[in-house]
Write a protein that holds these residues in place. Sequence first.
Motif, PDB file in Angstrom:
ATOM      1  N   UNK A   1      72.580 -10.716 -23.259  1.00 24.24           N
ATOM      2  CA  UNK A   1      71.808 -11.410 -22.235  1.00 24.24           C
ATOM      3  C   UNK A   1      70.371 -11.477 -22.710  1.00 24.24           C
ATOM      4  N   UNK A   2      69.843 -12.667 -22.802  1.00 22.36           N
ATOM      5  CA  UNK A   2      68.482 -12.849 -23.302  1.00 22.36           C
ATOM      6  C   UNK A   2      67.471 -12.387 -22.264  1.00 22.36           C
ATOM      7  N   UNK A   3      66.216 -12.349 -22.669  1.00 22.31           N
ATOM      8  CA  UNK A   3      65.156 -11.886 -21.783  1.00 22.31           C
ATOM      9  C   UNK A   3      65.050 -12.746 -20.533  1.00 22.31           C
ATOM     10  N   UNK A   4      65.399 -14.040 -20.640  1.00 19.85           N
ATOM     11  CA  UNK A   4      65.324 -14.921 -19.463  1.00 19.85           C
ATOM     12  C   UNK A   4      66.653 -15.037 -18.719  1.00 19.85           C
ATOM     13  N   UNK A   5      67.598 -14.145 -19.063  1.00 22.21           N
ATOM     14  CA  UNK A   5      68.861 -14.104 -18.336  1.00 22.21           C
ATOM     15  C   UNK A   5      69.945 -14.993 -18.867  1.00 22.21           C
ATOM     16  N   UNK A   6      69.713 -15.630 -19.995  1.00 15.94           N
ATOM     17  CA  UNK A   6      70.730 -16.522 -20.570  1.00 15.94           C
ATOM     18  C   UNK A   6      71.839 -15.704 -21.229  1.00 15.94           C
ATOM     19  N   UNK A   7      73.084 -16.118 -20.982  1.00 14.02           N
ATOM     20  CA  UNK A   7      74.231 -15.453 -21.589  1.00 14.02           C
ATOM     21  C   UNK A   7      74.458 -16.008 -22.985  1.00 14.02           C
ATOM     22  N   UNK A   8      74.440 -15.119 -23.981  1.00 15.00           N
ATOM     23  CA  UNK A   8      74.594 -15.521 -25.379  1.00 15.00           C
ATOM     24  C   UNK A   8      75.920 -14.969 -25.897  1.00 15.00           C
ATOM     25  N   UNK A   9      76.935 -15.820 -26.041  1.00 15.16           N
ATOM     26  CA  UNK A   9      78.245 -15.339 -26.509  1.00 15.16           C
ATOM     27  C   UNK A   9      78.173 -14.811 -27.943  1.00 15.16           C
ATOM     28  N   UNK A  10      78.913 -13.752 -28.199  1.00 15.87           N
ATOM     29  CA  UNK A  10      79.031 -13.197 -29.551  1.00 15.87           C
ATOM     30  C   UNK A  10      80.435 -13.437 -30.085  1.00 15.87           C
ATOM     31  N   UNK A  11      81.441 -13.045 -29.328  1.00 15.37           N
ATOM     32  CA  UNK A  11      82.830 -13.274 -29.739  1.00 15.37           C
ATOM     33  C   UNK A  11      83.734 -13.115 -28.535  1.00 15.37           C
ATOM     34  N   UNK A  12      84.957 -13.546 -28.705  1.00 14.91           N
ATOM     35  CA  UNK A  12      85.905 -13.524 -27.613  1.00 14.91           C
ATOM     36  C   UNK A  12      85.913 -14.849 -26.885  1.00 14.91           C
ATOM     37  N   UNK A  13      86.827 -15.003 -25.975  1.00 15.93           N
ATOM     38  CA  UNK A  13      86.966 -16.262 -25.244  1.00 15.93           C
ATOM     39  C   UNK A  13      85.847 -16.411 -24.227  1.00 15.93           C
ATOM     40  N   UNK A  14      85.108 -17.485 -24.329  1.00 15.39           N
ATOM     41  CA  UNK A  14      83.997 -17.749 -23.413  1.00 15.39           C
ATOM     42  C   UNK A  14      84.308 -19.010 -22.617  1.00 15.39           C
ATOM     43  N   UNK A  15      84.232 -18.924 -21.296  1.00 11.90           N
ATOM     44  CA  UNK A  15      84.493 -20.079 -20.441  1.00 11.90           C
ATOM     45  C   UNK A  15      83.243 -20.434 -19.648  1.00 11.90           C
ATOM     46  N   UNK A  16      83.184 -21.671 -19.218  1.00  9.09           N
ATOM     47  CA  UNK A  16      82.050 -22.108 -18.402  1.00  9.09           C
ATOM     48  C   UNK A  16      82.000 -21.290 -17.114  1.00  9.09           C
ATOM     49  N   UNK A  17      80.812 -21.000 -16.690  1.00  8.91           N
ATOM     50  CA  UNK A  17      80.647 -20.295 -15.430  1.00  8.91           C
ATOM     51  C   UNK A  17      80.898 -18.803 -15.536  1.00  8.91           C
ATOM     52  N   UNK A  18      80.843 -18.246 -16.757  1.00  9.09           N
ATOM     53  CA  UNK A  18      81.041 -16.812 -16.938  1.00  9.09           C
ATOM     54  C   UNK A  18      79.953 -16.056 -16.176  1.00  9.09           C
ATOM     55  N   UNK A  19      80.354 -15.205 -15.261  1.00  8.32           N
ATOM     56  CA  UNK A  19      79.396 -14.478 -14.427  1.00  8.32           C
ATOM     57  C   UNK A  19      79.323 -13.022 -14.851  1.00  8.32           C
TER      58      UNK A  19
END
Length: 778
Positions: free
Chosen positions: A20-38
Motif C-alpha cells: 500500500x503506497x503512502x497515498x493509499x494506492x494498492x500496488x499488486x506484487x503477485x497472486x490473483x488481483x481483481x478489480x475492487x480489491x478491498x
Amino acid sequence: MLQLIDNGVYLVNRETLVQISANGEVLPICGQVTDGLLLEGSRAETARQNTMAYQILMRHNTSGDPDKLKIRFDALASHDITYVGIIQTARASGLKEFPLPYVLTNCHNSLCAVGGTINEDDHVFGLSAAQKYGGIYVPAHMAVIHQYMREMMSACGHMILGSDSHTRYGALGTMAIGEGGPELVKQLLQKTYDIAYPEIIAVYMEGKPRPGVGPQDVALAIIGAVFEKNFVNNKVLEFIGPGIKNLSVDYRNGIDVMTTETTCLSSIWTTDDKVKDFYRIHGRPEAYKELHPGALAYYDGALVINLDKIEPMIALPFHPSNVYKISELNRNAGDILPAVEAKAQKQLDNPNIRFALADNLVNGRLRVDQGIVAGCAGGTFENLYEIASLSENRSIGKGALAFSVYPASQPIYMELIQNGAAAKMMAAGITIKTAFCGPCFGAGDVPANGTLSIRHTTRNFPNREGSKPGDGQISSVALMDARSIAATVFNGGYLTPATEMDLKPSAPVYAFNNEIYEHRVYQGFRQPLPREELKFGPNIADWPTMIALPEHLLLKVATVITDPVTTTDELIPSGETSSYRSNPMRLAQFTLSRKDPEYVSKAAAIDQLEKERRAVIKSAAQTGISDALQDLCKQVIRQTDLFEDTFDMLNTTGIGSVIYALKPGDGSAREQAASCQKVLGGWANLAVEYATKRYRSNLVNWGLLPFTVEKTVEPPVAPGELIFIPHIKEHLKTGEEEITALILSAAKARPLKLYLNKMTADEREIILKGSLINYYAN
C-alpha cells in the motif's frame, strides 16, 4: 527468479500479495488481483496478528506482553555433541526431572573413531540421563536428530527448541529454533526463552519446479539472495503462496532445514493435505492441524520465488551463500573460479596452503572427486529414491570418484531396501551408510588433500569437511542438490545439472515402519527413575569454577579477526574435536586453532595472571607478586588514577582476555564457541555486530560480555593491547548501554566506546553472576 521486498506487505485472502503506497494506492506484487480489491482493517498493527507465526508465538508466550516474549517450548532436542554439557549444566543448577519431552540422539559422535572410548562413554551417559530424568534416547545409527524430530515429535502449531542450528520443522507446521545449550537448560529448569517479538518475512512461492530441480537448488537460491544483504537476520520466515501445493513434504523439509543458512530465527509454512498425509503415514494423525494466515495478514518484508525459474545451483567454497547457477559456472568457470579462489585464500589466511579450484578444470569443465548425500538436508527418502532412479543401468566407475549416501533414518533405509531403491544404488557402485551427520561437519568421508567434494549437506565452511590446515591440508566442499550430484557422478565427475538428464517425474509411495523405533528407542518421558545413577566416562568433566563479575575489568586483546564473517567452526572447529566436548578444558585447547593457532597460549597466559590475582587476594599477601603482574598493575594505576595501590587494584579488577571480530557467530548453535573462550579466561567479545542471535546468547549465558563497537576502517584495537573497563559491574546493574573504556598504551590512554544494546534484566544478571550456572546456583 527471486524478488526481495524490504518493506511492509499484505497478504489478501491468503493468495494475493500487495503493498500500500503512502497515498493509499494498492500496488499488486503477485497472486490473483481483481478489480475492487478491498483492504478493510489494513492497519499493520492489527493485520500482523494474522500471521501464522504471531499466532504460534502468542500461544507459547508466558509474558503477557506481545512485544517481549517469554517462550515455553513443547519439546527439546539434542545430539551427542551437546547433550552432555547441557545435562551437566542443568544438573549443577538443580535439575530433578525433564519437565517436557527431551530427545537425545546420537548422530554426530557415532563413529567412535577418536579418543578410544570417549564417544561411546557419552552415549552411555546419555542413556543413563534419559533413564534418571525421564528422557527419550535414540541410539546411534537410528536417525539423525532432525529426521527423528520430523517423524516422531513435530506437530502443527507446536514449538521445538534444539541445541543444533538446523532445528527447523516449519514445513510440518512446527516453529523450531536452534540455540546454544544454556537455552535448553532454561527450559529444563522451567524458565523461558526470552526475545523481542521478531519481524516476520513472507516467502511467497508460485509456480512448480522443473524435473531435475531439487529442494537444495531452491534453498541455495534463497540463501544466495538474502545472506549478504542481512535481509532476514533473526527474523521468522513464513512460507505462503500457491507454489507450496506443488512441493512434496520431503521437498519442503529440504528447503526448510536450509533456512538456517539465511541466519533467520525460525520458519513456518502453511499446511495442507500433503502434510496431513505425512502425519497419517507416520502414525500420528492427531498431530495435524491446518495452518494458514488470516484473511488479511501483514508482513515486515517479502521474498517472492518463482519456482518455474529456479535452476540447478552450486554453492562454491567457502559458504552456502557463494551461489552460482551450475550452467553459468560451466560456461564461465575460467572467470568465476579465480575470483572464488582469491576470496577463499584471504579467508583461509594461511600462506602454507594453496587453494586452487582451477586445478579441477578439465577442458574448461569442473571435475569433482567425491559425491555425498547425507544428513537432515540430503538423506531424505525422496532424494535417495531419485538417486536410485538415476542409478539404474549406470555405474559410478572404477576410478577415484566416490559416491556415498546416508539415509537420514533407519525407517527410510528400510523402505529403500523394501522398494528396491537401495539395490539399484548399490549395483551402480554407490556406498550406502547409516544415519550419521559426519559428512556435514567433518567426521566422515573426509576428502583427500586438494580435492573437491560435492555434497547435499548443510554447510561448506573452510575445513568443515575435515581437513587440517595446521598440517598443510586443504580440501573443499561445494553444496549441490542430490539430483545434480548424481547426474555429475554418472557423467564421470564432470559438473552436470540434473536438468540435462532424462528424468521422469515420480511420486514414490512411502511406508513408514515404526517397529524400528519401538524396538530400540528408550521412551522415558514422564517415567523418571531418580535412583538411577548417571554413568560418567573418564572424559566427562564438570565445568570449572566461574567467578562473578568484578567491579572493574582489565582485558587483553588475544586476537583480532577482520574477516567479513567469522563462523563458529572457526571459533571452535567441528569434526574430530567434537569428541572432546564433554571435557570443557580439553576441548578449549582447540579454540580458534584454524584462525589463530597462538590464541590458546595467549589466552592461557592472561588467565594465569588472573589466577595469580585471585591467589594474592585470597592470601592477602602483598609480597611475592610476579613481575608480569606488578608491571600490569603499575600501568593501570598510572593511567587510570582509580587505585591507591597494587592490592587495591587487584582486589577490585578482574583480568581476562577478549577477542575482536567484525561479525562473529555464523553457523552452528553449539555453545562451545563461547564456553571455550570462557574456560580459558575470556570475559568479552568485541564486534561490529553478531552474526546470529544464538551466538550472542551463548556469550551471555557463559558470562561473556557481548560488546559492540562502531564500525571503523581499521579495527579499533590491536592484538596485545589492554582495555580497561572501569565500574563495569555498576554499569550492568544500572542498565547503561554505552560504556567508555580505556585502551592503555605506553604513552597515553585513549577512550573506546563500548555498547551493550538491548540486554534484558536477566541477561545482565547472568553476566553479573559470571555464568548461567552461577545464576541458577544462586
